[in-house]
Design an enzyme around this catalytic site. Structure first.
Site, short mmCIF file in Angstrom:
data_model
loop_
_atom_site.label_atom_id
_atom_site.label_comp_id
_atom_site.label_asym_id
_atom_site.label_seq_id
_atom_site.Cartn_x
_atom_site.Cartn_y
_atom_site.Cartn_z
N HIS A 20 0.87 -1.10 0.13
CA HIS A 20 -0.02 0.10 -0.02
C HIS A 20 0.73 1.13 0.06
O HIS A 20 0.65 2.15 -0.76
CB HIS A 20 -0.84 -0.10 1.34
CG HIS A 20 -2.00 -0.98 1.38
ND1 HIS A 20 -1.98 -1.81 2.43
CD2 HIS A 20 -2.84 -1.53 0.50
CE1 HIS A 20 -3.03 -2.80 2.07
NE2 HIS A 20 -3.76 -2.45 0.81
N LYS A 44 -16.85 -6.72 8.06
CA LYS A 44 -15.77 -7.47 7.76
C LYS A 44 -14.78 -7.97 8.90
O LYS A 44 -13.76 -8.81 8.89
CB LYS A 44 -14.67 -6.81 7.07
CG LYS A 44 -14.73 -6.98 5.62
CD LYS A 44 -13.66 -6.68 4.68
CE LYS A 44 -13.70 -6.94 3.18
NZ LYS A 44 -12.56 -6.39 2.60
N ARG A 93 -1.98 -6.62 -8.31
CA ARG A 93 -0.81 -6.90 -8.19
C ARG A 93 -0.37 -8.03 -9.14
O ARG A 93 0.70 -8.37 -9.82
CB ARG A 93 -0.75 -7.67 -7.01
CG ARG A 93 -0.69 -6.61 -5.76
CD ARG A 93 -1.07 -7.31 -4.46
NE ARG A 93 -2.58 -7.78 -4.53
CZ ARG A 93 -3.17 -8.13 -3.37
NH1 ARG A 93 -2.90 -7.93 -2.31
NH2 ARG A 93 -4.44 -8.42 -3.70
N SER A 131 -2.88 -7.68 3.18
CA SER A 131 -3.35 -7.51 4.36
C SER A 131 -3.59 -8.87 5.08
O SER A 131 -3.32 -9.17 5.99
CB SER A 131 -4.26 -6.45 4.54
OG SER A 131 -4.01 -5.30 4.08
O1 PNS Z 1 -9.13 -3.20 0.37
P1 PNS Z 1 -10.38 -3.38 -0.26
O2 PNS Z 1 -11.11 -4.24 0.77
O3 PNS Z 1 -10.16 -4.21 -1.69
O4 PNS Z 1 -11.18 -2.18 -0.88
C1 PNS Z 1 -12.55 -2.41 -1.25
C2 PNS Z 1 -13.20 -0.84 -1.48
C3 PNS Z 1 -13.21 -0.24 -0.13
C4 PNS Z 1 -12.43 -0.17 -2.33
C5 PNS Z 1 -14.66 -1.14 -1.94
O5 PNS Z 1 -15.25 -2.22 -1.11
C6 PNS Z 1 -15.23 0.08 -2.02
O6 PNS Z 1 -15.20 1.02 -2.51
N1 PNS Z 1 -16.58 0.03 -1.00
C7 PNS Z 1 -17.57 1.21 -0.81
C8 PNS Z 1 -18.67 0.82 -1.18
C9 PNS Z 1 -19.10 1.12 -2.55
O7 PNS Z 1 -18.92 2.30 -3.22
N2 PNS Z 1 -19.40 -0.11 -3.28
C10 PNS Z 1 -19.85 0.02 -5.07
C11 PNS Z 1 -18.33 -0.02 -5.72
S1 PNS Z 1 -18.22 -1.67 -6.54
#
Ligand code: PNS
Length: 163
Positions: A20, A44, A93, A131
């Site tokens: 990150h 989560k 990645r 993570s």
């Molecule tokens: O690190 P992660 O868990 O892969 O991140 C995921 C994240 C936070 C980017 C994604 O879950 C997100 O944007 N959540 C917010 C809710 C949202 O907007 N959902 C619709 C987009 S697909």
């Protein structure tokens, strides 16, 4: 005046890894402002609270003047709108990341057509890092020294002492 480019780097960051950080540093060198956005997501069962994650990210990025760390709830596109940002940053990645990232990027585009998702590659050395794996290795007593920023290693040590 030339337009300022703000890019939002959203994620769970539970915990932040060197992968990150690598991406944040790359973005900070390319864009005017980087907003690292921690999702508030109760379902989560995270290892670290949102406040702990914000704190670790702020410490790890304190040298980068154009990086801010915030949290958000609800849709990412709404957060981006509130921040007046038109760019979302996600790291890729390996090919295995691509499908999930493609779905998210296209859903975000559907919800907000003017929002662009920018994909960047972390340094090759971090291409296996996540993570989830850091937590697994740490949970089983493995060495995570080279995988996370110093502040994260300290917090993980503290957590181990408390349990
Ligand atoms: O690190 P992660 O868990 O892969 O991140 C995921 C994240 C936070 C980017 C994604 O879950 C997100 O944007 N959540 C917010 C809710 C949202 O907007 N959902 C619709 C987009 S697909």
């Amino acid at each position: 005046m030339p337009k300022r480019h703000t890019i939002i780097y959203p994620g769970s960051f539970d915990p932040p890894t060197n992968g990150h950080l690598d991406l944040i540093e790359r973005a900070a060198a390319l864009f005017d402002e980087v907003i690292v956005a921690v999702l508030i997501h109760d379902r989560k069962n995270p290892l670290f609270t949102v406040d702990e994650r914000l704190d670790m990210l702020r410490t790890a990025t304190s040298e980068l003047q154009n990086v801010q760390v915030e949290c958000f709830e609800g849709l990412l596109v709404d957060f981006a709108r509130r921040k007046d940002a038109r760019l979302i940053l996600r790291g890729i990645r390996a090919v295995s990341d691509y499908e999930y990232e493609l779905q998210m990027a296209l859903m975000n585009r559907k919800l907000s057509p003017s929002l662009e998702t920018v994909f960047m590659l972390p340094a090759e050395a971090y291409s296996y890092l996540s993570s989830r794996l850091v937590k697994e290795v740490w949970g089983l007593g493995g060495d995570i020294h080279e995988l996370v920023p110093a502040v994260v290693e300290q917090r993980l040590d503290q957590k181990r002492k408390k349990t």
